[in-house]
Design a protein around this motif. Structure first.
Motif, PDB file in Angstrom:
ATOM      1  N   THR A  34       5.222  -2.433  37.817  1.00 55.32           N
ATOM      2  CA  THR A  34       5.351  -2.017  39.207  1.00 55.32           C
ATOM      3  C   THR A  34       6.720  -1.396  39.461  1.00 55.32           C
ATOM      4  OG1 THR A  34       6.244  -4.135  39.956  1.00 55.32           O
ATOM      5  CG2 THR A  34       3.817  -3.890  39.944  1.00 55.32           C
ATOM      6  N   PHE A  35       6.829  -0.665  40.551  1.00 59.01           N
ATOM      7  CA  PHE A  35       8.123  -0.107  40.955  1.00 59.01           C
ATOM      8  C   PHE A  35       9.115  -1.236  41.214  1.00 59.01           C
ATOM      9  CE2 PHE A  35       5.385   3.534  41.927  1.00 59.01           C
ATOM     10  CZ  PHE A  35       6.139   4.582  41.431  1.00 59.01           C
ATOM     11  N   GLY A  36       8.632  -2.355  41.766  1.00 59.41           N
ATOM     12  CA  GLY A  36       9.496  -3.493  42.062  1.00 59.41           C
ATOM     13  C   GLY A  36      10.143  -4.089  40.827  1.00 59.41           C
ATOM     14  N   GLU A  37       9.444  -4.045  39.686  1.00 63.53           N
ATOM     15  CA  GLU A  37      10.014  -4.561  38.441  1.00 63.53           C
ATOM     16  C   GLU A  37      11.251  -3.772  38.017  1.00 63.53           C
ATOM     17  OE1 GLU A  37       7.082  -5.303  35.257  1.00 63.53           O
ATOM     18  OE2 GLU A  37       5.587  -5.200  36.868  1.00 63.53           O
ATOM     19  N   PHE A  38      11.406  -2.567  38.546  1.00 71.02           N
ATOM     20  CA  PHE A  38      12.539  -1.719  38.192  1.00 71.02           C
ATOM     21  C   PHE A  38      13.470  -1.506  39.387  1.00 71.02           C
ATOM     22  CE2 PHE A  38       9.380  -0.888  34.986  1.00 71.02           C
ATOM     23  CZ  PHE A  38      10.148  -0.940  33.827  1.00 71.02           C
ATOM     24  N   LEU A 107      14.406  15.849  29.800  1.00 66.15           N
ATOM     25  CA  LEU A 107      14.136  14.883  28.737  1.00 66.15           C
ATOM     26  C   LEU A 107      15.423  14.109  28.461  1.00 66.15           C
ATOM     27  CD1 LEU A 107      12.088  13.803  26.651  1.00 66.15           C
ATOM     28  CD2 LEU A 107      12.947  15.532  25.064  1.00 66.15           C
ATOM     29  N   GLU A 108      15.456  12.843  28.927  1.00 61.89           N
ATOM     30  CA  GLU A 108      16.636  12.011  28.747  1.00 61.89           C
ATOM     31  C   GLU A 108      16.254  10.543  28.847  1.00 61.89           C
ATOM     32  OE1 GLU A 108      19.170  13.570  31.808  1.00 61.89           O
ATOM     33  OE2 GLU A 108      18.228  12.389  33.385  1.00 61.89           O
ATOM     34  N   ARG A 109      17.165   9.657  28.427  1.00 58.70           N
ATOM     35  CA  ARG A 109      16.902   8.219  28.451  1.00 58.70           C
ATOM     36  C   ARG A 109      16.650   7.762  29.885  1.00 58.70           C
ATOM     37  NH1 ARG A 109      16.351   5.414  24.600  1.00 58.70           N
ATOM     38  NH2 ARG A 109      17.773   6.568  23.264  1.00 58.70           N
ATOM     39  N   GLN A 110      15.641   6.893  30.035  1.00 64.13           N
ATOM     40  CA  GLN A 110      15.243   6.405  31.353  1.00 64.13           C
ATOM     41  C   GLN A 110      15.504   4.908  31.473  1.00 64.13           C
ATOM     42  OE1 GLN A 110      14.184   8.509  33.762  1.00 64.13           O
ATOM     43  NE2 GLN A 110      14.482  10.194  32.323  1.00 64.13           N
ATOM     44  N   MET A 111      15.316   4.374  32.681  1.00 61.82           N
ATOM     45  CA  MET A 111      15.614   2.966  32.949  1.00 61.82           C
ATOM     46  C   MET A 111      14.772   2.013  32.108  1.00 61.82           C
ATOM     47  SD  MET A 111      13.986   2.291  36.700  1.00 61.82           S
ATOM     48  CE  MET A 111      13.556   3.853  37.420  1.00 61.82           C
ATOM     49  N   TRP A 112      13.610   2.456  31.622  1.00 60.77           N
ATOM     50  CA  TRP A 112      12.757   1.569  30.810  1.00 60.77           C
ATOM     51  C   TRP A 112      13.103   1.647  29.324  1.00 60.77           C
ATOM     52  CZ3 TRP A 112      10.838   5.705  33.634  1.00 60.77           C
ATOM     53  CH2 TRP A 112      10.345   6.790  32.912  1.00 60.77           C
ATOM     54  N   GLY A 113      14.113   2.463  28.977  1.00 56.58           N
ATOM     55  CA  GLY A 113      14.619   2.486  27.608  1.00 56.58           C
ATOM     56  C   GLY A 113      14.133   3.627  26.748  1.00 56.58           C
ATOM     57  N   ASP A 114      13.086   4.314  27.157  1.00 49.92           N
ATOM     58  CA  ASP A 114      12.573   5.454  26.393  1.00 49.92           C
ATOM     59  C   ASP A 114      13.225   6.735  26.891  1.00 49.92           C
ATOM     60  OD1 ASP A 114      10.867   3.555  25.356  1.00 49.92           O
ATOM     61  OD2 ASP A 114       9.060   4.359  26.273  1.00 49.92           O
ATOM     62  N   GLY A 124       1.574  26.747  33.965  1.00 49.87           N
ATOM     63  CA  GLY A 124       1.383  25.865  35.107  1.00 49.87           C
ATOM     64  C   GLY A 124       0.789  24.514  34.773  1.00 49.87           C
ATOM     65  N   THR A 125       0.523  24.238  33.488  1.00 45.85           N
ATOM     66  CA  THR A 125      -0.016  22.938  33.103  1.00 45.85           C
ATOM     67  C   THR A 125       1.089  21.893  33.136  1.00 45.85           C
ATOM     68  OG1 THR A 125      -1.644  23.982  31.659  1.00 45.85           O
ATOM     69  CG2 THR A 125      -1.180  21.646  31.257  1.00 45.85           C
ATOM     70  N   PRO A 126       0.881  20.778  33.866  1.00 50.16           N
ATOM     71  CA  PRO A 126       1.901  19.734  33.917  1.00 50.16           C
ATOM     72  C   PRO A 126       1.872  18.850  32.665  1.00 50.16           C
ATOM     73  CG  PRO A 126       0.079  19.189  35.388  1.00 50.16           C
ATOM     74  CD  PRO A 126      -0.230  20.530  34.788  1.00 50.16           C
ATOM     75  N   TRP A 127       3.059  18.567  32.128  1.00 52.06           N
ATOM     76  CA  TRP A 127       3.219  17.765  30.919  1.00 52.06           C
ATOM     77  C   TRP A 127       4.275  16.698  31.124  1.00 52.06           C
ATOM     78  CZ3 TRP A 127       0.406  18.474  26.485  1.00 52.06           C
ATOM     79  CH2 TRP A 127      -0.336  19.658  26.398  1.00 52.06           C
ATOM     80  N   MET A 128       4.086  15.548  30.457  1.00 50.11           N
ATOM     81  CA  MET A 128       5.109  14.522  30.356  1.00 50.11           C
ATOM     82  C   MET A 128       5.280  14.207  28.876  1.00 50.11           C
ATOM     83  SD  MET A 128       4.247  11.928  33.490  1.00 50.11           S
ATOM     84  CE  MET A 128       2.739  11.350  32.759  1.00 50.11           C
ATOM     85  N   VAL A 129       6.533  14.037  28.452  1.00 45.53           N
ATOM     86  CA  VAL A 129       6.823  13.656  27.073  1.00 45.53           C
ATOM     87  C   VAL A 129       7.633  12.366  27.127  1.00 45.53           C
ATOM     88  CG1 VAL A 129       8.046  14.294  24.959  1.00 45.53           C
ATOM     89  CG2 VAL A 129       6.767  16.035  26.235  1.00 45.53           C
ATOM     90  N   ASN A 130       7.174  11.354  26.388  1.00 42.38           N
ATOM     91  CA  ASN A 130       7.859  10.053  26.331  1.00 42.38           C
ATOM     92  C   ASN A 130       8.116   9.701  24.864  1.00 42.38           C
ATOM     93  OD1 ASN A 130       8.473   7.568  28.239  1.00 42.38           O
ATOM     94  ND2 ASN A 130       7.785   6.788  26.272  1.00 42.38           N
ATOM     95  N   ILE A 131       9.380   9.494  24.522  1.00 47.32           N
ATOM     96  CA  ILE A 131       9.764   9.131  23.156  1.00 47.32           C
ATOM     97  C   ILE A 131      10.220   7.678  23.158  1.00 47.32           C
ATOM     98  CG2 ILE A 131      11.246   9.651  21.194  1.00 47.32           C
ATOM     99  CD1 ILE A 131      11.586  12.504  22.442  1.00 47.32           C
ATOM    100  N   SER A 132       9.455   6.824  22.493  1.00 46.43           N
ATOM    101  CA  SER A 132       9.789   5.403  22.378  1.00 46.43           C
ATOM    102  C   SER A 132      10.662   5.186  21.156  1.00 46.43           C
ATOM    103  CB  SER A 132       8.518   4.571  22.205  1.00 46.43           C
ATOM    104  OG  SER A 132       7.634   4.777  23.275  1.00 46.43           O
ATOM    105  N   PRO A 133      11.506   4.145  21.198  1.00 43.31           N
ATOM    106  CA  PRO A 133      12.264   3.804  19.984  1.00 43.31           C
ATOM    107  C   PRO A 133      11.283   3.386  18.879  1.00 43.31           C
ATOM    108  CG  PRO A 133      13.118   2.612  21.899  1.00 43.31           C
ATOM    109  CD  PRO A 133      11.843   3.279  22.319  1.00 43.31           C
ATOM    110  N   PRO A 134      11.592   3.713  17.628  1.00 41.80           N
ATOM    111  CA  PRO A 134      10.695   3.307  16.535  1.00 41.80           C
ATOM    112  C   PRO A 134      10.543   1.783  16.491  1.00 41.80           C
ATOM    113  CG  PRO A 134      12.367   4.834  15.743  1.00 41.80           C
ATOM    114  CD  PRO A 134      12.732   4.459  17.156  1.00 41.80           C
ATOM    115  N   ARG A 135       9.326   1.330  16.226  1.00 42.93           N
ATOM    116  CA  ARG A 135       9.073  -0.117  16.095  1.00 42.93           C
ATOM    117  C   ARG A 135       9.376  -0.545  14.671  1.00 42.93           C
ATOM    118  NH1 ARG A 135       3.388  -1.052  19.285  1.00 42.93           N
ATOM    119  NH2 ARG A 135       3.788   0.490  20.899  1.00 42.93           N
ATOM    120  N   GLY A 136       9.783  -1.778  14.556  1.00 37.86           N
ATOM    121  CA  GLY A 136       9.902  -2.314  13.225  1.00 37.86           C
ATOM    122  C   GLY A 136      11.252  -2.557  12.830  1.00 37.86           C
TER     123      GLY A 136
END
Length: 136
Positions: A34-38, A107-114, A124-136
């Protein structure tokens, strides 16, 4: 995690209801933030900032309630989302999609860490790109 291409749906205050419906329909695991969690307070605190449904069939469906100041326009409520942990691959997609387009969130680091960015490509096509830290 492999890179994936999946729909990202926008809702006008009923994202939780919609995503829970899709979970009942398709099965799988639903994760909601939720928005409240952030840190958001007030009426929007309980609204969904991000939801992801991953099904046993391999479907991934994401969605959220529109944040304050953004218009909810049914029919224009789908954004294509690319996400994963292959930074080079996803940055390449971002660079190509944002070139000649309109960047709404760099494209930059966000409050959730990605790292996250949003743009409309030159068509005109809307896109979102999210890069997560590698797991492991």
């Amino acid at each position: 995690m492999p890179t994936r291409l999946n729909p990202y749906l926008s809702f006008d205050g009923n994202a939780r209801e919609a995503m829970e419906f899709y979970q009942r329909l398709f099965g799988g695991n639903l994760v909601l933030s939720t928005f409240g969690e952030f840190g958001t307070e007030g009426d929007q605190a309980d609204q969904v900032m991000h939801a992801m449904l991953e099904t046993d069939s391999g479907f991934t469906l994401m969605g959220s309630d529109v944040p304050p100041g953004m218009e909810h326009a049914p029919g224009n409520a789908i954004t294509v989302s690319l996400s994963g942990d292959d930074s080079d691959e996803l940055r390449g997609y971002w660079n190509a999609l944002s070139e000649g387009g309109i960047v709404s969130v760099p494209l930059e680091r966000q409050m959730w860490g990605d790292e996250f960015g949003a743009c409309a490509d030159r068509f005109g096509t809307p896109w979102m790109v999210n890069i997560s830290p590698p797991r492991g």
